[in-house]
Design a protein around this motif. Structure first.
Motif, mmCIF file in Angstrom:
data_model
loop_
_atom_site.group_PDB
_atom_site.id
_atom_site.type_symbol
_atom_site.label_atom_id
_atom_site.label_comp_id
_atom_site.label_asym_id
_atom_site.label_seq_id
_atom_site.Cartn_x
_atom_site.Cartn_y
_atom_site.Cartn_z
ATOM 1 N N VAL A 123 9.962 -71.846 -1.719
ATOM 2 C CA VAL A 123 10.842 -71.191 -0.745
ATOM 3 C C VAL A 123 10.803 -71.886 0.619
ATOM 4 O O VAL A 123 11.812 -72.415 1.086
ATOM 5 C CB VAL A 123 10.475 -69.700 -0.579
ATOM 6 C CG1 VAL A 123 11.448 -69.023 0.384
ATOM 7 C CG2 VAL A 123 10.487 -68.980 -1.927
ATOM 8 N N MET A 127 13.476 -74.381 2.255
ATOM 9 C CA MET A 127 14.249 -73.982 3.436
ATOM 10 C C MET A 127 14.201 -75.047 4.529
ATOM 11 O O MET A 127 15.230 -75.363 5.156
ATOM 12 C CB MET A 127 13.713 -72.662 3.985
ATOM 13 C CG MET A 127 14.087 -71.445 3.181
ATOM 14 S SD MET A 127 13.431 -69.935 3.954
ATOM 15 C CE MET A 127 14.272 -68.677 2.986
ATOM 16 N N ALA A 169 14.003 -64.890 -3.862
ATOM 17 C CA ALA A 169 14.191 -65.313 -2.469
ATOM 18 C C ALA A 169 15.153 -66.487 -2.386
ATOM 19 O O ALA A 169 16.018 -66.542 -1.501
ATOM 20 C CB ALA A 169 12.841 -65.682 -1.853
ATOM 21 N N SER A 172 18.775 -65.176 -2.949
ATOM 22 C CA SER A 172 19.291 -64.468 -1.770
ATOM 23 C C SER A 172 19.556 -65.427 -0.623
ATOM 24 O O SER A 172 20.584 -65.328 0.071
ATOM 25 C CB SER A 172 18.280 -63.398 -1.333
ATOM 26 O OG SER A 172 18.179 -62.378 -2.302
ATOM 27 N N PHE A 173 18.643 -66.363 -0.415
ATOM 28 C CA PHE A 173 18.832 -67.385 0.625
ATOM 29 C C PHE A 173 20.103 -68.187 0.364
ATOM 30 O O PHE A 173 20.911 -68.422 1.276
ATOM 31 C CB PHE A 173 17.607 -68.295 0.665
ATOM 32 C CG PHE A 173 17.760 -69.514 1.524
ATOM 33 C CD1 PHE A 173 17.990 -69.405 2.884
ATOM 34 C CD2 PHE A 173 17.651 -70.787 0.971
ATOM 35 C CE1 PHE A 173 18.125 -70.539 3.687
ATOM 36 C CE2 PHE A 173 17.777 -71.919 1.760
ATOM 37 C CZ PHE A 173 18.026 -71.799 3.119
ATOM 38 N N SER A 174 20.298 -68.590 -0.889
ATOM 39 C CA SER A 174 21.475 -69.381 -1.249
ATOM 40 C C SER A 174 22.766 -68.619 -1.000
ATOM 41 O O SER A 174 23.754 -69.179 -0.499
ATOM 42 C CB SER A 174 21.398 -69.799 -2.720
ATOM 43 O OG SER A 174 20.230 -70.537 -2.978
ATOM 44 N N LEU A 177 23.349 -68.481 2.717
ATOM 45 C CA LEU A 177 23.625 -69.826 3.240
ATOM 46 C C LEU A 177 25.023 -70.300 2.853
ATOM 47 O O LEU A 177 25.705 -70.973 3.644
ATOM 48 C CB LEU A 177 22.570 -70.801 2.715
ATOM 49 C CG LEU A 177 22.575 -72.200 3.325
ATOM 50 C CD1 LEU A 177 22.170 -72.142 4.788
ATOM 51 C CD2 LEU A 177 21.639 -73.130 2.550
#
Length: 270
Positions: A123, A127, A169, A172-174, A177
């Protein structure tokens, strides 16, 4: 050096950076991108493997191929690599975040030092690299970021609590973004595979039995790599495979209690 796919669909001259490129899916993505005449940049911790893979990529592509020995959890190493790429090679057109590891173990027996390492690689390291590369893509108004997540990030099963948390994670981040980078002309594609026949399980499965148990649904890395590379330079949002697991994910959302029963009993093969 900035080009688009030619009429035969090749990634002629596109610069593709692949993390976790020393084995498994990352290695196969590198080969497939090279077959499409991309300029491939490999990074991982095992230098001796990278040297061999870079040579093969160069033979496949007829283009230069590069490698960097990299520990993704070290921000200084990441920044130094990107500076070198920028100064000596070119701007990155496609970033493939493939580095990561897992460990299947009951959470109450889980070493939280390993959990922290898993989050740092899967993660936080992802990032940091993604932010730096996206900042370099933004002025050009183009680029693609490919996140290798997992079906485990959608359906968590026993003994995968920490690994599933890291991949959830990433998903969700993708998703967030993708929305943020769209106005900048940068696309984000998330790949959610089920179990892949790679050395990932050498560390993840201490018993050595899991991959044999799910052999019939396990994915061949070269076939998945072809599907991923075909989606380079497109606006595809996700790749979810195998289909049966994606259908199971939809059913899990609609019928969570039944899903808990099935994942905790019928499909508990770890």
């Amino acid at each position: 050096m900035k080009t688009v796919r030619d009429k035969s669909g090749r990634l002629l001259g596109q610069v593709v950076l692949v993390t976790g490129a020393s084995s498994g899916l990352g290695e196969q993505i590198a080969y497939e991108a090279a077959r499409q005449q991309a300029i491939v940049i490999l990074c991982a911790r095992r230098k001796e493997k990278l040297i061999t893979i870079a040579r093969k990529c160069q033979q496949l592509s007829g283009q230069p191929a590069f490698y960097y020995e990299l520990d993704l959890i070290d921000p200084q190493q990441v920044d130094q690599m990107l500076a070198d790429i920028r100064n000596k090679i070119s701007n990155i057109d496609i970033l493939v975040n493939c580095a990561g590891f897992g460990l299947f173990r009951d959470f109450l027996a889980f070493d939280l030092t390993v959990a922290r390492e898993m989050f740092e690689v899967n993660v936080l390291g992802l990032m940091h690299l993604t932010q730096k590369v996206a900042l370099e893509m933004a002025p050009f108004g183009s680029g693609q970021i490919v996140m290798i997540a997992s079906q485990a990030g959608k359906i968590a099963t026993m003994k995968s609590s920490v690994y599933s948390a890291t991949k959830a994670a990433v998903i969700s981040f993708s998703n967030a973004l993708r929305l943020e980078l769209k106005p900048l002309g940068i696309t984000v594609m998330t790949v959610n595979p089920g179990p892949i026949k790679t050395a990932f399980f050498d560390r993840a499965d201490e018993t050595g039995n899991y991959l044999n148990t799910i052999d019939k649904v396990a994915i061949e890395p070269d076939k998945l790599a072809k599907k991923i590379v075909r989606s380079f330079k497109t606006k595809r949002r996700e790749i979810n495979t195998p289909i049966a697991m994606e259908v199971a994910n939809k059913a899990y959302i609609l019928f969570p209690k039944i899903g808990d029963f099935l994942t905790g009993n019928v499909f508990n093969t770890k």
